[in-house]
Write a protein that holds these residues in place. Structure first.
Motif, PDB file in Angstrom:
ATOM      1  N   THR A   3      -6.769   1.659   3.001  1.00 45.75           N
ATOM      2  CA  THR A   3      -7.129   0.721   2.478  1.00 45.75           C
ATOM      3  C   THR A   3      -8.211   0.093   3.114  1.00 45.75           C
ATOM      4  OG1 THR A   3      -5.481  -0.791   3.154  1.00 45.75           O
ATOM      5  CG2 THR A   3      -5.286   0.219   1.055  1.00 45.75           C
ATOM      6  N   GLU A  50       0.363   5.637  -5.897  1.00 44.03           N
ATOM      7  CA  GLU A  50       0.966   3.998  -5.815  1.00 44.03           C
ATOM      8  C   GLU A  50       0.577   3.252  -4.549  1.00 44.03           C
ATOM      9  OE1 GLU A  50       5.017   4.176  -6.526  1.00 44.03           O
ATOM     10  OE2 GLU A  50       5.015   5.032  -8.602  1.00 44.03           O
ATOM     11  N   SER A  51       0.255   2.051  -4.601  1.00 42.47           N
ATOM     12  CA  SER A  51       0.055   1.179  -3.291  1.00 42.47           C
ATOM     13  C   SER A  51       0.293  -0.058  -3.679  1.00 42.47           C
ATOM     14  CB  SER A  51      -1.603   1.557  -3.030  1.00 42.47           C
ATOM     15  OG  SER A  51      -2.382   0.973  -4.184  1.00 42.47           O
ATOM     16  N   ALA A  54       2.602  -2.938  -6.390  1.00 40.03           N
ATOM     17  CA  ALA A  54       2.916  -2.410  -7.523  1.00 40.03           C
ATOM     18  C   ALA A  54       3.718  -1.016  -7.131  1.00 40.03           C
ATOM     19  CB  ALA A  54       1.738  -1.830  -8.326  1.00 40.03           C
ATOM     20  N   ASP A 110      -8.318  -0.257  -5.061  1.00 35.31           N
ATOM     21  CA  ASP A 110      -7.084   0.601  -4.900  1.00 35.31           C
ATOM     22  C   ASP A 110      -6.162  -0.048  -5.914  1.00 35.31           C
ATOM     23  OD1 ASP A 110      -7.566   2.552  -3.263  1.00 35.31           O
ATOM     24  OD2 ASP A 110      -6.694   1.410  -1.497  1.00 35.31           O
ATOM     25  N   GLU A 111      -6.113  -1.457  -6.174  1.00 33.74           N
ATOM     26  CA  GLU A 111      -5.173  -2.224  -6.808  1.00 33.74           C
ATOM     27  C   GLU A 111      -5.899  -3.354  -7.321  1.00 33.74           C
ATOM     28  OE1 GLU A 111      -2.713  -4.492  -3.397  1.00 33.74           O
ATOM     29  OE2 GLU A 111      -1.810  -2.498  -4.334  1.00 33.74           O
ATOM     30  N   VAL A 280       0.171  -7.319  -9.517  1.00 35.58           N
ATOM     31  CA  VAL A 280      -0.722  -6.611  -8.796  1.00 35.58           C
ATOM     32  C   VAL A 280      -0.549  -4.974  -9.382  1.00 35.58           C
ATOM     33  CG1 VAL A 280      -1.855  -5.591  -6.832  1.00 35.58           C
ATOM     34  CG2 VAL A 280      -1.223  -8.139  -7.053  1.00 35.58           C
ATOM     35  N   TYR A 281      -1.363  -4.279  -9.836  1.00 37.72           N
ATOM     36  CA  TYR A 281      -1.169  -3.019 -10.230  1.00 37.72           C
ATOM     37  C   TYR A 281      -2.148  -1.971  -9.438  1.00 37.72           C
ATOM     38  CZ  TYR A 281       1.535  -5.107 -14.160  1.00 37.72           C
ATOM     39  OH  TYR A 281       2.646  -5.877 -14.687  1.00 37.72           O
ATOM     40  N   PRO A 282      -1.786  -0.709  -9.462  1.00 40.98           N
ATOM     41  CA  PRO A 282      -2.641   0.300  -8.976  1.00 40.98           C
ATOM     42  C   PRO A 282      -3.714   0.469  -9.940  1.00 40.98           C
ATOM     43  CG  PRO A 282      -0.390   1.208  -8.813  1.00 40.98           C
ATOM     44  CD  PRO A 282      -0.365  -0.132  -9.394  1.00 40.98           C
ATOM     45  N   ALA A 283      -4.868   0.844  -9.457  1.00 41.42           N
ATOM     46  CA  ALA A 283      -6.134   1.200 -10.413  1.00 41.42           C
ATOM     47  C   ALA A 283      -6.693   2.346 -10.362  1.00 41.42           C
ATOM     48  CB  ALA A 283      -7.265   0.157  -9.963  1.00 41.42           C
ATOM     49  N   VAL A 384      -5.796   0.167 -15.185  1.00 42.18           N
ATOM     50  CA  VAL A 384      -4.501   0.092 -14.779  1.00 42.18           C
ATOM     51  C   VAL A 384      -4.091   1.371 -14.573  1.00 42.18           C
ATOM     52  CG1 VAL A 384      -1.905  -0.728 -14.911  1.00 42.18           C
ATOM     53  CG2 VAL A 384      -3.924  -2.324 -15.173  1.00 42.18           C
ATOM     54  N   ASP A 385      -3.408   1.954 -13.732  1.00 46.97           N
ATOM     55  CA  ASP A 385      -2.715   3.281 -13.635  1.00 46.97           C
ATOM     56  C   ASP A 385      -1.840   3.664 -14.956  1.00 46.97           C
ATOM     57  OD1 ASP A 385      -1.101   5.625 -13.034  1.00 46.97           O
ATOM     58  OD2 ASP A 385      -1.497   5.348 -11.067  1.00 46.97           O
TER      59      ASP A 385
END
Length: 486
Positions: A3, A50-51, A54, A110-111, A280-283, A384-385
């Protein structure tokens, strides 16, 4: 996944290869005008590792609703699509649209977090906005809204929903001049300067419009938003404010303030409740988001039918096709995909509905041009993933379920209307959640063997809810769509 961020990357956006013209992020979004959001939640597998929060299981599944609402955003497009179709959105009855990037697309962060409005609007917040609009009087409660001004005739009227996000609308009108006996009189606004816009009056300058809108925007909490005063409606100039939230541009969360030829605010709308940061979600990157968008579009054009082969003969080797010969038309009458060019990609937050509530969701905002030199539109795709998106419940359509056509509500009592027959009995049930109430109407044919005339009639059934409906959305389980109130 690392990151680390470059020292010169103030947005925190990680780059894998040269992006499109992201330097003009905010300007591109504003100039494109958000020509009608095209909402697509998930379509294909893929995404990033994943990071962050999330990855640790702290982010609950994102329950995107099956059907998103039109944001009503402005558009710089000069060509209007058929009624009910947002600019940039494929016509369900036309050929499918395929989006192709003009260059490399950015990775993005990343998120990112969702942002949502919570709670209720206080009377003091409404009073502050009413004062900025120049409306005398104190806010009064009328049902689910706060009201300030005259709602029984000409004058100024402000309405604000009590429940977050506190959607507000304002309109200023004036009574017509008295008509002298024996003369023909035209109905409509009167002279400029009394709150109405004189027909044919010249719009004020962009600078003057922004100055007139400034007190209203400050009272609405949008004084730091990026402004665009290029939109005109006759002699009225509209100042559109698009806020940045958590350092990201927003789409579908505009505040609009209308300024008449006399320099006075004549109307407006927006949201009064401030947004709060959520999970917060991975993107996914722009490449993956564009693939998902195209996957969703594959089935939309021509009613979801496949494209067939050509009916015209294939030229022999070396044979030239006559210039006047029409293009290949599929033998089944269905049209080939139409390609539109993605000229810019910006990571931001776009309005969507999550469990029935308006929420700004991490999204890619694609600036799309339908043809070289043609108008630009903005197309939005959730970033969002997909692994973190909860797929909406499939419409419950077993034999006997009926589609709900409308509803009425009074506290915990919900009355639903539908079409049924006199030969069956019907039962309505409700499944409640924080943002919506899902209604199912089940049909049970009569069990006796007597003959029954199959006559359809409009029926109603009453459901008692666990809690008052308030601002929750009523969803029809048979179709998966929102039910209108009426």
């Amino acid at each position: 996944m690392s990151t680390e961020r470059p020292d010169n990357d103030v947005t925190g956006t990680r780059r894998r290869r040269p992006p499109l013209a992201v330097a003009s992020v905010a300007a591109a979004v504003l100039l494109a005008g958000g020509g009608g959001a095209y909402w697509a939640s998930t379509a294909s597998d893929g995404g990033r590792a994943e990071s962050g929060a999330a990855a640790k299981g702290e982010a609950p599944p994102l329950a995107l609703d099956a059907a998103a609402a039109d944001t009503g955003s402005r558009s710089s497009a000069s060509d209007s699509p058929p009624p009910g179709i947002a600019p940039g959105e494929p016509d369900p009855g036309g050929p499918p649209v395929v989006y192709r990037a003009a260059g490399d697309l950015p990775d993005g962060p990343d998120e990112a977090a969702v942002h949502e409005a919570r709670g209720t609007v206080a009377s003091a917040e409404v009073a502050r906005l009413a004062k900025a609009l120049g409306i005398p009087g104190s806010p009064r409660a009328e049902g689910t809204s706060w009201v300030v001004g005259d709602d029984d005739g000409p004058g100024a009227l402000l309405k604000v929903t009590k429940q977050a996000p506190g959607t507000w609308t304002f309109a200023r009108t004036t009574p017509p001049k008295p008509c002298e006996p024996g003369k023909m009189c035209a109905n409509g606004p009167t002279e400029p300067g009394d709150g109405a816009s004189e027909p044919g009056g010249d719009p004020v300058s962009e600078k003057a419009a922004k100055a007139a809108a400034a007190p209203v925007l400050k009272a609405a909490g949008q004084d730091d938003a990026a402004l665009d005063a290029g939109q005109l409606m006759g002699g009225v100039r509209v100042v559109n404010a698009d806020p940045e939230i958590d350092g990201l541009p927003t789409y579908g969360w505009s505040t609009g303030v209308q300024v008449g030829p006399d320099g006075k605010v004549t109307g407006g709308s927006g949201h009064l409740k401030a947004l709060e940061k959520g999970a917060v979600y991975p993107a996914v990157g722009a490449d993956e988001a564009l693939k998902q968008l195209n996957a969703v579009n594959r089935g939309k054009g021509d009613g979801g039918r496949d494209i067939g082969g050509c009916a015209t003969p294939v030229p022999l080797e070396g044979e030239q096709k006559a210039p006047s010969e029409p293009q290949c038309v599929p033998s089944n009458g269905k049209r080939a995909p139409v390609t539109q060019t993605v000229e810019d990609a910006v990571f931001g937050l776009a309005l969507n509905y999550v469990d029935g509530r308006q929420t700004l969701v991490p999204s890619w905002l694609f600036t799309v041009r339908q043809a070289p030199g043609g108008p630009e539109n903005t197309v939005s795709q959730v970033a969002v993933d997909p692994e973190f998106i909860e797929k909406p419940d499939a419409p419950a359509t077993p034999s006997g379920d009926r589609k709900v056509t409308s509803y009425g509500a009074d506290g915990r009592t919900l009355e639903v209307t539908f079409w049924g027959g006199v030969c069956s009995t019907y039962t309505a049930t409700a499944k409640e959640s924080a943002g919506q109430v899902r209604i199912s109407v089940t049909e049970k044919p009569q069990e006796d063997k007597k003959a029954c005339i199959m006559i359809a009639k409009e029926l109603t059934r009453t459901v008692t809810l666990e809690k008052p409906l308030a601002d929750r959305t009523v969803i029809d389980a048979a179709s998966g769509g929102a039910v209108p109130r009426g």
